[in-house]
Scaffold this motif. Sequence first.
Motif, PDB file in Angstrom:
ATOM      1  N   ARG A 105       8.075  -2.645   5.197  1.00 26.79           N
ATOM      2  CA  ARG A 105       8.142  -1.197   5.399  1.00 26.79           C
ATOM      3  C   ARG A 105       8.978  -0.538   4.301  1.00 26.79           C
ATOM      4  NH1 ARG A 105      11.105   2.084  10.253  1.00 26.79           N
ATOM      5  NH2 ARG A 105      10.129   4.120   9.905  1.00 26.79           N
ATOM      6  N   GLU A 111       6.833  -0.351   1.162  1.00 28.53           N
ATOM      7  CA  GLU A 111       5.823   0.705   1.295  1.00 28.53           C
ATOM      8  C   GLU A 111       6.446   2.082   1.113  1.00 28.53           C
ATOM      9  OE1 GLU A 111       4.168  -0.006   5.119  1.00 28.53           O
ATOM     10  OE2 GLU A 111       2.919  -1.698   4.471  1.00 28.53           O
ATOM     11  N   THR A 112       7.638   2.252   1.642  1.00 27.85           N
ATOM     12  CA  THR A 112       8.321   3.542   1.530  1.00 27.85           C
ATOM     13  C   THR A 112       8.724   3.820   0.082  1.00 27.85           C
ATOM     14  OG1 THR A 112       9.167   3.306   3.787  1.00 27.85           O
ATOM     15  CG2 THR A 112      10.261   4.925   2.374  1.00 27.85           C
ATOM     16  N   ALA A 144       0.847  -1.197   0.000  1.00 27.77           N
ATOM     17  CA  ALA A 144       0.000   0.000   0.000  1.00 27.77           C
ATOM     18  C   ALA A 144       0.877   1.238   0.000  1.00 27.77           C
ATOM     19  CB  ALA A 144      -0.903   0.005   1.230  1.00 27.77           C
ATOM     20  N   ALA A 145       0.657   2.103  -0.994  1.00 24.19           N
ATOM     21  CA  ALA A 145       1.436   3.343  -1.103  1.00 24.19           C
ATOM     22  C   ALA A 145       0.797   4.428  -0.245  1.00 24.19           C
ATOM     23  CB  ALA A 145       1.523   3.782  -2.554  1.00 24.19           C
ATOM     24  N   ARG A 146       0.967   4.287   1.076  1.00 26.56           N
ATOM     25  CA  ARG A 146       0.398   5.270   1.989  1.00 26.56           C
ATOM     26  C   ARG A 146       1.215   6.562   1.920  1.00 26.56           C
ATOM     27  NH1 ARG A 146       0.639   0.426   4.827  1.00 26.56           N
ATOM     28  NH2 ARG A 146      -1.394  -0.498   5.307  1.00 26.56           N
ATOM     29  N   PRO A 147       0.565   7.687   2.088  1.00 26.86           N
ATOM     30  CA  PRO A 147       1.297   8.964   2.036  1.00 26.86           C
ATOM     31  C   PRO A 147       2.396   9.010   3.091  1.00 26.86           C
ATOM     32  CG  PRO A 147      -1.076   9.328   1.927  1.00 26.86           C
ATOM     33  CD  PRO A 147      -0.883   7.886   2.279  1.00 26.86           C
ATOM     34  N   LEU A 148       3.526   9.587   2.722  1.00 26.49           N
ATOM     35  CA  LEU A 148       4.650   9.730   3.640  1.00 26.49           C
ATOM     36  C   LEU A 148       4.780  11.173   4.094  1.00 26.49           C
ATOM     37  CD1 LEU A 148       7.473   7.663   1.865  1.00 26.49           C
ATOM     38  CD2 LEU A 148       6.197   7.000   3.903  1.00 26.49           C
ATOM     39  N   GLU A 149       5.181  11.352   5.340  1.00 25.60           N
ATOM     40  CA  GLU A 149       5.471  12.696   5.816  1.00 25.60           C
ATOM     41  C   GLU A 149       6.743  13.197   5.133  1.00 25.60           C
ATOM     42  OE1 GLU A 149       5.859  12.726  10.006  1.00 25.60           O
ATOM     43  OE2 GLU A 149       3.837  11.959  10.400  1.00 25.60           O
ATOM     44  N   ALA A 153       5.678   4.825  -1.935  1.00 25.66           N
ATOM     45  CA  ALA A 153       4.973   6.058  -1.577  1.00 25.66           C
ATOM     46  C   ALA A 153       5.811   7.320  -1.712  1.00 25.66           C
ATOM     47  CB  ALA A 153       4.455   5.941  -0.138  1.00 25.66           C
TER      48      ALA A 153
END
Length: 293
Positions: free
Chosen positions: A32, A35-36, A8-13, A39
């Motif tokens: 992890r 995913e990083t 899942a390409a969750r938004p990164l800070e 994203a």
Amino acid sequence: MVGQVEIAARPLEPALYLVATPIGNLGDITLRALETLAAADVLACEDTRVTRVLLDRYGIRQRPTPYHEHNAAEAGPKLIEALGAGKSVALVSDAGTPLVSDPGFRLVEKALAAGIRVVPIPGPSAVLAALTASGLPSDTFLFAGFLPVKDGQRRSRLEELKAVPATLVFFESPRRVADTLAAMVDVYGARNAAVGRELTKTFEEMRTGTLAGLAEHYAAADTPKGEIVVSVGPPVAETPLDAGDIDRLLLSLAAEMPASKAAAEAARMTGGRKPDLYRRLMDLKARASDVQV
């Protein structure tokens, strides 16, 4: 989708993410890390072709941008500018943990100076893989990177590290590993060591033994292929000489050279102080003279 795992390409800070990637076996990537990579607004890497293989393996549609030793002066400021604009930047090396053997530390230095958050995404490391499989003490170790190519400079660097009370870990070229092991025998003597080759890959090999034994093997063998990690055990504690041993050493040296030189040589061999050893030698000679009278 990787097997039954969805990336899942969750938004990164906004931050600089240091992403460890496999040193050989692509299955060693962490969730992890994937995913990083998926994203990040910007993905910076040493070689886009190498990173592309990893991205394709996991179906990640990113367009990597090169950041390596030869373009760091130009590419680095652009990455800092992107970070300053609120974007997330992921940094990877060709293999293993970034900054261990690439110019990434300069980027981290500039990011921290600019008040930008730096986030490590831990994972594979050739240094730790080799160390843990070497059978050598791992409670204290020093990663010394690549040794100089020229023999004289290589031996000087080995001498600098000789007294370090830790297991030493080096990266080495397969073309130079035989020469390096020979130099290590001359400088370090009878220490235990290990040579790791192609770690985590199909033809992985971990060869252990004494430095002399390993040097003999690689001197006779064909030039090995693949990435090499050499680990050398810490200095072997020597049994200190007692007073009688020191007296016998002083008298033996004094029979072959002047007293001052004998004291100096004894100081070099035992780690003692030359003035103290000289006085000791003079006392021994005086006693011997009294006995003869």
